[in-house]
Design an enzyme around this catalytic site. Structure first.
Site, PDB file in Angstrom:
ATOM      1  N   GLY A 229       0.870  -1.290  -0.274  1.00 27.51           N
ATOM      2  CA  GLY A 229       0.727   0.292  -0.336  1.00 27.51           C
ATOM      3  C   GLY A 229       1.275   1.109  -0.017  1.00 27.51           C
ATOM      4  O   GLY A 229       2.010   1.400   0.785  1.00 27.51           O
TER       5      GLY A 229
ATOM      6  N   GLN B 159       2.758  10.122   1.153  1.00 28.94           N
ATOM      7  CA  GLN B 159       3.741   9.710   1.582  1.00 28.94           C
ATOM      8  C   GLN B 159       5.134   9.589   0.240  1.00 28.94           C
ATOM      9  O   GLN B 159       6.302   9.300   0.574  1.00 28.94           O
ATOM     10  CB  GLN B 159       4.102   7.972   1.952  1.00 28.94           C
ATOM     11  CG  GLN B 159       2.997   7.438   2.654  1.00 28.94           C
ATOM     12  CD  GLN B 159       2.931   5.824   2.816  1.00 28.94           C
ATOM     13  OE1 GLN B 159       2.131   5.337   2.189  1.00 28.94           O
ATOM     14  NE2 GLN B 159       3.831   5.465   3.075  1.00 28.94           N
TER      15      GLN B 159
ATOM     16  N   CYS C 117       5.942  -0.238   6.725  1.00 20.89           N
ATOM     17  CA  CYS C 117       5.299   1.017   6.977  1.00 20.89           C
ATOM     18  C   CYS C 117       6.406   1.109   5.922  1.00 20.89           C
ATOM     19  O   CYS C 117       7.549   1.260   6.298  1.00 20.89           O
ATOM     20  CB  CYS C 117       4.942   2.457   7.749  1.00 20.89           C
ATOM     21  SG  CYS C 117       5.039   3.425   6.946  1.00 20.89           S
ATOM     22  N   LEU C 118       6.811   1.771   4.742  1.00 22.79           N
ATOM     23  CA  LEU C 118       7.735   1.330   3.839  1.00 22.79           C
ATOM     24  C   LEU C 118       7.923   3.664   4.076  1.00 22.79           C
ATOM     25  O   LEU C 118       9.297   3.669   3.950  1.00 22.79           O
ATOM     26  CB  LEU C 118       6.678   2.218   1.904  1.00 22.79           C
ATOM     27  CG  LEU C 118       6.418   1.157   1.670  1.00 22.79           C
ATOM     28  CD1 LEU C 118       5.708   1.281   0.519  1.00 22.79           C
ATOM     29  CD2 LEU C 118       7.556  -0.040   1.591  1.00 22.79           C
TER      30      LEU C 118
ATOM     31  N   HIS D 277      -5.080   1.979   7.520  1.00 21.91           N
ATOM     32  CA  HIS D 277      -2.842   2.595   7.648  1.00 21.91           C
ATOM     33  C   HIS D 277      -3.139   3.472   6.503  1.00 21.91           C
ATOM     34  O   HIS D 277      -2.001   3.948   7.307  1.00 21.91           O
ATOM     35  CB  HIS D 277      -2.421   1.270   7.322  1.00 21.91           C
ATOM     36  CG  HIS D 277      -0.575   0.954   7.070  1.00 21.91           C
ATOM     37  ND1 HIS D 277      -0.660   0.697   8.546  1.00 21.91           N
ATOM     38  CD2 HIS D 277      -0.184   2.146   6.206  1.00 21.91           C
ATOM     39  CE1 HIS D 277       1.825   1.469   7.861  1.00 21.91           C
ATOM     40  NE2 HIS D 277       1.096   1.908   7.403  1.00 21.91           N
ATOM     41  N   GLU D 278      -3.484   3.103   5.308  1.00 19.59           N
ATOM     42  CA  GLU D 278      -2.692   4.138   4.652  1.00 19.59           C
ATOM     43  C   GLU D 278      -4.262   5.655   4.489  1.00 19.59           C
ATOM     44  O   GLU D 278      -3.865   6.767   4.293  1.00 19.59           O
ATOM     45  CB  GLU D 278      -3.343   3.451   2.763  1.00 19.59           C
ATOM     46  CG  GLU D 278      -2.046   2.144   2.828  1.00 19.59           C
ATOM     47  CD  GLU D 278      -1.092   2.809   3.050  1.00 19.59           C
ATOM     48  OE1 GLU D 278      -0.573   3.739   2.499  1.00 19.59           O
ATOM     49  OE2 GLU D 278      -0.409   1.492   3.202  1.00 19.59           O
TER      50      GLU D 278
ATOM     51  N   HIS E 204      -2.389   7.310   7.002  1.00 21.34           N
ATOM     52  CA  HIS E 204      -1.077   9.048   6.079  1.00 21.34           C
ATOM     53  C   HIS E 204      -2.161   9.699   5.315  1.00 21.34           C
ATOM     54  O   HIS E 204      -1.048  10.538   5.574  1.00 21.34           O
ATOM     55  CB  HIS E 204      -0.762   7.769   4.854  1.00 21.34           C
ATOM     56  CG  HIS E 204       0.170   7.025   5.587  1.00 21.34           C
ATOM     57  ND1 HIS E 204       1.712   7.551   5.988  1.00 21.34           N
ATOM     58  CD2 HIS E 204       0.552   5.535   5.070  1.00 21.34           C
ATOM     59  CE1 HIS E 204       2.981   6.310   6.234  1.00 21.34           C
ATOM     60  NE2 HIS E 204       1.788   5.146   6.367  1.00 21.34           N
TER      61      HIS E 204
END
Length: 168
Positions: A46, A51, A92-93, A134-135, A138
């Site tokens: 994701g 991000q 997480c990225l 989660h996304e 962000h």
């Protein structure tokens, strides 16, 4: 398509609340393609526009094993279907190398626009529901580390700051 730079915690730009996408146009679709390319290259499941320092309410995800289920959510609105929480080890990225257990609702409904600007509603459960939430965090300027104790969050922050200095 292009691979975009992913912001890393504790970059303050990750705390910016994303604005709704006013119009789904060619520029929006190019961003979607770039988000998928960036997410798959990372690799991740994701990625929110925030991000990559684009503060629009847009995210992509693909939880399949073979990158066969790309999903786009523009201006997503979530409703919790089942209050029962599930615990998942989230990564997480934007917080590379760290995984921590986070509790979230396991079943949600989402209404959003697709890559063509069409409205859809979908029910998600399990990993898909967790990833979506989660996304969306962000897009709201929140990271999974915000669910951790202040001590754990600070420890991760210090280690990543040290890594950023080492790379600079």
């Amino acid at each position: 398509m292009a691979i975009l730079e992913i912001l890393e915690f504790p970059d303050p730009r990750l705390r910016t609340r994303a604005e709704p996408v006013a119009e789904v146009d060619a520029k929006t679709r190019t961003l979607i393609d770039d988000l998928f390319e960036t997410m798959y290259a990372a690799p991740g499941i994701g990625l929110a526009a925030t991000q990559v320092n684009v503060h629009q309410r847009l995210l992509v995800m693909d939880i399949s094993d073979d990158q066969s289920d790309p999903q786009v959510y523009i201006n997503p609105e979530v409703t919790v279907i089942d209050e029962q929480l599930g615990e998942y080890d989230e990564g997480c990225l934007s917080v590379p190398g760290y995984y921590e257990t986070v509790s979230r609702p396991q079943r949600v409904a989402v209404t959003a626009l697709d890559r063509d600007g069409n409205t859809f509603t979908r029910e998600l459960d399990g990993l898909a529901a967790i990833c979506l939430q989660h996304e969306i965090d962000h897009l709201d300027g929140k990271l999974f580390v915000d669910y951790l104790t202040p001590l754990k969050r600070q420890r991760i922050r210090k280690k990543l700051e040290k890594e950023h200095r080492r790379r600079a």
